[in-house]
Design an enzyme around this catalytic site. Structure first.
Site, short mmCIF file in Angstrom:
data_model
loop_
_atom_site.label_atom_id
_atom_site.label_comp_id
_atom_site.label_asym_id
_atom_site.label_seq_id
_atom_site.Cartn_x
_atom_site.Cartn_y
_atom_site.Cartn_z
N ASP A 199 0.81 -1.23 0.00
CA ASP A 199 0.00 0.00 0.00
C ASP A 199 0.84 1.27 0.00
O ASP A 199 0.42 2.31 0.52
CB ASP A 199 -0.97 0.02 1.20
CG ASP A 199 -1.88 -1.19 1.20
OD1 ASP A 199 -2.19 -1.68 0.10
OD2 ASP A 199 -2.27 -1.64 2.29
N GLY A 256 1.54 3.01 -2.55
CA GLY A 256 1.06 3.94 -3.57
C GLY A 256 1.52 3.51 -4.96
O GLY A 256 1.62 4.34 -5.88
N LYS A 257 1.75 2.20 -5.12
CA LYS A 257 2.28 1.68 -6.39
C LYS A 257 1.34 1.99 -7.56
O LYS A 257 1.79 2.41 -8.63
CB LYS A 257 2.47 0.15 -6.28
CG LYS A 257 3.48 -0.25 -5.20
CD LYS A 257 3.55 -1.76 -5.02
CE LYS A 257 2.32 -2.37 -4.39
NZ LYS A 257 2.06 -2.01 -3.00
N GLY A 259 -4.61 -4.17 -3.76
CA GLY A 259 -5.59 -3.14 -4.07
C GLY A 259 -4.80 -1.90 -4.46
O GLY A 259 -4.15 -1.30 -3.61
N HIS A 260 -4.79 -1.56 -5.73
CA HIS A 260 -3.99 -0.43 -6.23
C HIS A 260 -4.93 0.70 -6.62
O HIS A 260 -5.74 0.55 -7.53
CB HIS A 260 -3.13 -0.88 -7.41
CG HIS A 260 -2.08 -1.89 -7.02
ND1 HIS A 260 -1.17 -2.42 -7.89
CD2 HIS A 260 -1.78 -2.45 -5.83
CE1 HIS A 260 -0.38 -3.27 -7.26
NE2 HIS A 260 -0.74 -3.31 -6.00
N GLN A 303 1.97 -5.96 -3.30
CA GLN A 303 2.42 -6.09 -1.91
C GLN A 303 3.70 -5.27 -1.69
O GLN A 303 3.94 -4.33 -2.43
CB GLN A 303 2.61 -7.56 -1.51
CG GLN A 303 1.31 -8.34 -1.37
CD GLN A 303 0.72 -8.81 -2.69
OE1 GLN A 303 1.38 -9.47 -3.47
NE2 GLN A 303 -0.52 -8.49 -2.96
N GLY A 357 -10.77 -3.07 3.38
CA GLY A 357 -11.34 -2.00 4.20
C GLY A 357 -10.87 -2.01 5.64
O GLY A 357 -11.31 -1.21 6.46
#
Ligand code: GDP
Ligand code: IMO
Ligand code: MG
Length: 423
Positions: free
Chosen positions: A13, A15-16, A40-41, A224, A302
């Site tokens: 996470d 910010g890829k 989740g990108h 990841q 979430g």
């Protein structure tokens, strides 16, 4: 031409997705090399927000080819939802989204096995996203898995049934009660498979190596983060693939000598979602403030993300394992307004001070040693050039560059495509 690589240097996470989207203008091909819908990108542009899980983050650029590589695991059900979300954009996905025949498929029963394994572990659970990632990679290395290319074979149905049957007997082994309707799960899966079959399947290693020979520019997109790597992460609290640079070679069929730049991306602080050790984790108002201002909730599940100070020991370790040539610092804007900031530069480990990342970073072994910095008050989110950045932030940046010995080339000051400063 060579391949450049973009990967996360912390626990995911970083910010890829945002940065791959920003960089896609410079590339003809974007290729995901590992992980699956546990990722989740998030991409934000023109006032819209998109979260991609399996589809590479170059998908919104009309001229880019996006490849889901052999190292990725695909859940047809989630993939279908992602594709449905793209419908308003009128993208020619048959042309711009190519799927490796060697990518493994996540079956509904892989998800059930993930849930059963986590439930059985109780307090020791990994904190998995429950997307079936672990069981699918287990079947891959156990040589039982089903791949995208198997969908083109006559015996697909038979093999699918055999593997499902095996999974159901394994579920009994875990001895936990799960509520599920197999018929419904399978119907949903079949619909996903039909949708997947509308796309173009390729021998991706052949495609990518030909593209290289023809002078095409390729950006490999990691999922990841390095500390979730199956070998180098905080095992067993990791994911089940190689998230580090080597994973791009095995996950795309690209030789190490074809890789040029490695872009390492990190947050100006640290977050982690799921269980496992996190030396600089904060349990005070500072951590709560990062979580609130940074909207630190998982893009896939979430769940609230745990937050803490920047850890240079982790950063150096990840830079070393990946051979990072350029750094990108994200979410500096979230740190605006702190009077002082802390950065961990070494650990007290079993009574001694160390600067390398040791085998065991459980809290009883490791105490972070911090250097303090003066914070900055200015709002960074409207800034567009290096010259506008506050002096205290530049000092923070220079300190990191000096410690890690790699230049920071991009500073991100907000989630939007446009909130990106080239250094
Ligand atoms: P990824 O998995 O590495 O692609 O990262 P995620 O999308 O899971 O999480 C990054 C989150 O931070 C997303 O909500 C992004 O929209 C947001 N984001 C990215 N860069 C910045 C930034 O520089 N500042 C702020 N405030 N948010 C950012
Ligand atoms: P992106 O690509 C953050 C974490 C989970 C859990 C562990 C294992 O968005 O950065 P898994 O579902 O793989 O079995 O979960 O890894 N995890 C992530 N954390 N970002 C991700 O992806 C993650 N993918 C998995 O929370 O701790
Ligand atoms: Mg994410």
């Amino acid at each position: 031409m060579a391949v450049n690589l973009l990967l996360g240097l912390q626990w995911g996470d970083e910010g890829k997705g945002k940065i791959v989207d920003v960089l896609t203008n410079d590339y003809e091909i974007i290729a995901r090399f590992q992980g699956g819908p546990n990722a989740g990108h998030t991409l934000i542009f023109d006032g819209n927000k998109h979260v991609l899980h399996t589809i590479p983050s170059g998908i919104f650029h009309k001229n880019a080819i996006n490849i889901v590589g052999n190292g990725v695991v695909i859940d047809p059900v989630i993939f279908k939802k992602e594709l449905d979300n793209l419908a308003p954009y009128n993208l020619d996905l048959k042309k711009s989204l190519l799927i490796s025949r060697k990518a493994h498929l996540i079956l509904p029963t892989h998800r059930l096995l993930d849930a059963a394994s986590e439930t059985a572990k109780g307090k020791a659970k990994i904190g998995s996203t429950l997307k079936g990632i672990g069981p699918t990679y287990m079947d891959k290395t156990g040589r039982n898995g089903l791949r995208v290319g198997d969908l083109e074979m006559d015996n697909w149905q038979e093999r699918y049934k055999t593997l499902t049957k095996k999974h159901l007997s394994m579920l009994d082994f875990h001895g936990v009660q799960l509520e599920y309707n197999l018929k419904e799960l399978q119907e949903e899966f079949d619909q996903g498979i039909e949708k997947l079959k509308e796309l173009t399947f390729i021998d991706s290693e052949e495609y990518l190596n030909n593209a290289l020979q023809n002078g095409k520019s390729i950006l490999a997109e990691g999922a990841q983060g390095s500390l979730l790597d199956i070998d180098f992460g905080t095992y067993p609290f990791v994911t089940s693939s190689n998230t580090t640079a080597a994973g791009a070679c095995t996950g795309l069929g690209i030789a190490p000598n074809k890789i040029k730049d490695v872009f390492g991306i990190f947050k100006a602080y640290v977050t982690r979602v799921g269980s496992g050790p996190f030396p600089t984790e904060l349990f005070d108002d500072n951590g709560a403030r990062m979580a609130k201002i940074g909207h630190e909730f998982g893009a896939t599940t979430g769940r609230p993300r745990r937050c803490g100070w920047l850890d240079i020991v982790v950063l150096k370790y990840a830079v070393q394992v990946n051979g990072v040539t350029q750094l990108m610092m994200m979410k500096g804007d979230v740190l605006s307004g702190f009077d002082t900031l802390k950065v961990c530069t070494s650990y007290k480990y079993q009574g001694k001070e160390i600067t390398h990342f040791p085998f065991n970073i459980e809290p009883e072994n490791v105490t972070p040693i911090y250097t303090e910095f003066k914070g900055w008050q200015a709002d960074l989110t409207k800034m567009t050039s290096k010259e506008e950045l506050p002096k205290a932030l530049l000092e923070y940046i220079h300190f990191i560059e000096k410690e890690v010995n790699v230049p920071i080339k991009i500073v991100s000051v907000g989630p939007d495509r446009k909130q990106t400063i080239l250094m």
